[in-house]
Design a protein around this motif. Structure first.
Motif, PDB file in Angstrom:
ATOM      1  N   ALA A   6      19.257  12.336  25.476  1.00  0.00           N
ATOM      2  CA  ALA A   6      20.213  11.294  25.313  1.00  0.00           C
ATOM      3  C   ALA A   6      21.021  11.236  26.775  1.00  0.00           C
ATOM      4  N   GLN A   7      21.385  12.285  26.263  1.00  0.00           N
ATOM      5  CA  GLN A   7      22.582  12.486  27.167  1.00  0.00           C
ATOM      6  C   GLN A   7      22.767  12.892  28.768  1.00  0.00           C
ATOM      7  N   SER A   8      21.477  13.109  28.346  1.00  0.00           N
ATOM      8  CA  SER A   8      20.997  14.363  30.336  1.00  0.00           C
ATOM      9  C   SER A   8      20.642  12.690  30.468  1.00  0.00           C
ATOM     10  N   LYS A   9      19.764  11.768  30.188  1.00  0.00           N
ATOM     11  CA  LYS A   9      19.416  10.332  30.610  1.00  0.00           C
ATOM     12  C   LYS A   9      19.932  10.360  31.017  1.00  0.00           C
ATOM     13  N   ALA A  10      21.519   9.518  30.571  1.00  0.00           N
ATOM     14  CA  ALA A  10      23.014   8.641  30.482  1.00  0.00           C
ATOM     15  C   ALA A  10      23.281   9.464  31.824  1.00  0.00           C
ATOM     16  N   ALA A  11      23.317  10.661  32.070  1.00  0.00           N
ATOM     17  CA  ALA A  11      24.057  11.234  32.952  1.00  0.00           C
ATOM     18  C   ALA A  11      23.167  10.955  34.630  1.00  0.00           C
ATOM     19  N   GLY A  12      22.781  10.331  34.828  1.00  0.00           N
ATOM     20  CA  GLY A  12      21.849   9.672  36.235  1.00  0.00           C
ATOM     21  C   GLY A  12      22.591   8.526  36.051  1.00  0.00           C
ATOM     22  N   GLN A  44      27.060   3.412  30.934  1.00  0.00           N
ATOM     23  CA  GLN A  44      26.493   4.483  29.989  1.00  0.00           C
ATOM     24  C   GLN A  44      26.517   5.825  30.231  1.00  0.00           C
ATOM     25  N   ARG A  45      27.020   7.147  30.865  1.00  0.00           N
ATOM     26  CA  ARG A  45      27.724   8.222  30.454  1.00  0.00           C
ATOM     27  C   ARG A  45      28.893   7.724  30.097  1.00  0.00           C
ATOM     28  N   SER A  46      29.782   7.506  29.674  1.00  0.00           N
ATOM     29  CA  SER A  46      30.579   7.421  28.403  1.00  0.00           C
ATOM     30  C   SER A  46      30.445   7.077  27.033  1.00  0.00           C
ATOM     31  N   LEU A  84      27.607   9.506  21.135  1.00  0.00           N
ATOM     32  CA  LEU A  84      26.552  10.192  20.234  1.00  0.00           C
ATOM     33  C   LEU A  84      26.909  11.130  19.594  1.00  0.00           C
ATOM     34  N   ARG A  85      26.554  10.742  18.697  1.00  0.00           N
ATOM     35  CA  ARG A  85      27.109  12.463  17.671  1.00  0.00           C
ATOM     36  C   ARG A  85      26.043  12.050  16.342  1.00  0.00           C
ATOM     37  N   ALA A  86      24.743  13.581  16.162  1.00  0.00           N
ATOM     38  CA  ALA A  86      24.607  13.870  15.280  1.00  0.00           C
ATOM     39  C   ALA A  86      24.862  13.962  13.524  1.00  0.00           C
ATOM     40  N   THR A  87      24.388  13.390  12.468  1.00  0.00           N
ATOM     41  CA  THR A  87      24.886  13.688  11.174  1.00  0.00           C
ATOM     42  C   THR A  87      23.729  14.147  10.903  1.00  0.00           C
ATOM     43  N   LYS A  88      24.169  14.690   9.640  1.00  0.00           N
ATOM     44  CA  LYS A  88      23.178  16.354   9.047  1.00  0.00           C
ATOM     45  C   LYS A  88      23.430  15.999   7.107  1.00  0.00           C
ATOM     46  N   THR A  89      21.829  15.324   7.020  1.00  0.00           N
ATOM     47  CA  THR A  89      22.303  15.281   5.498  1.00  0.00           C
ATOM     48  C   THR A  89      20.846  16.108   5.114  1.00  0.00           C
TER      49      THR A  89
END
Length: 154
Positions: free
Chosen positions: A47-53, A58-60, A65-70
């Motif tokens: 998603a961050q790569s897609k937002a780069a364009g 949107q890039r900001s 975005l952050r992944a969670t861990k359970t």
């Protein structure tokens, strides 16, 4: 494992992790937890790569975005106190200002198809899920199958 939209459910995963706890297989439980996190992390990166364009906003927003861990699920969270506009950057806005521009510089609404957008919701996160999701789900299921075979050999 049925999938619906951007949600994937692994039937029996909670029971599997409980069985691992009863069997004393904490190392395997940790690997399941890591596998969950890996899927979310790969989607976040896509998603961050897609937002780069896309736009600066949107890039900001994508940087929040952050992944969670359970053990039983993985998720990607978006936005923060410093980036309260993140959902607007992902889905756009419907409301127009007096001059006819979209509110706060957001792109046009892509929250659902009811306003004529047939490509699916979102600008960077949801399109990444649609593009990368099936491959990542397969990788995840392969890892879970391997872990189950190791934990419960027959």
């Amino acid at each position: 494992m049925p999938t619906e939209g951007v949600y994937g459910n692994v039937e029996g995963l909670a029971q599997f992790t409980r069985a691992l706890a009863r069997a004393g297989a904490d190392g395997v439980r940790d690997e399941v937890k890591q596998a969950n996190f890996d899927v979310a992390e790969k989607l976040k990166d896509a998603a961050q790569s897609k937002a780069a364009g896309l736009s600066r906003q949107q890039r900001s927003a994508a940087q929040s975005l952050r992944a969670t861990k359970t053990q039983n699920y993985s998720a990607i969270r978006m936005g923060s106190a410093r980036k309260p506009y993140a959902l607007g950057a992902e889905f756009g806005a419907k409301k127009l200002t007096r001059k006819g521009a979209i509110a706060r510089g957001f792109r046009p609404w892509r929250g659902n198809e009811f306003d004529g957008w047939a490509g699916g919701p979102g600008y960077f996160l949801h399109p990444s899920i649609r593009e990368k999701g099936p491959q990542l789900i397969q990788e995840y299921m392969d890892k879970i199958d391997r872990l189950m075979s190791e934990a419960f050999p027959e």
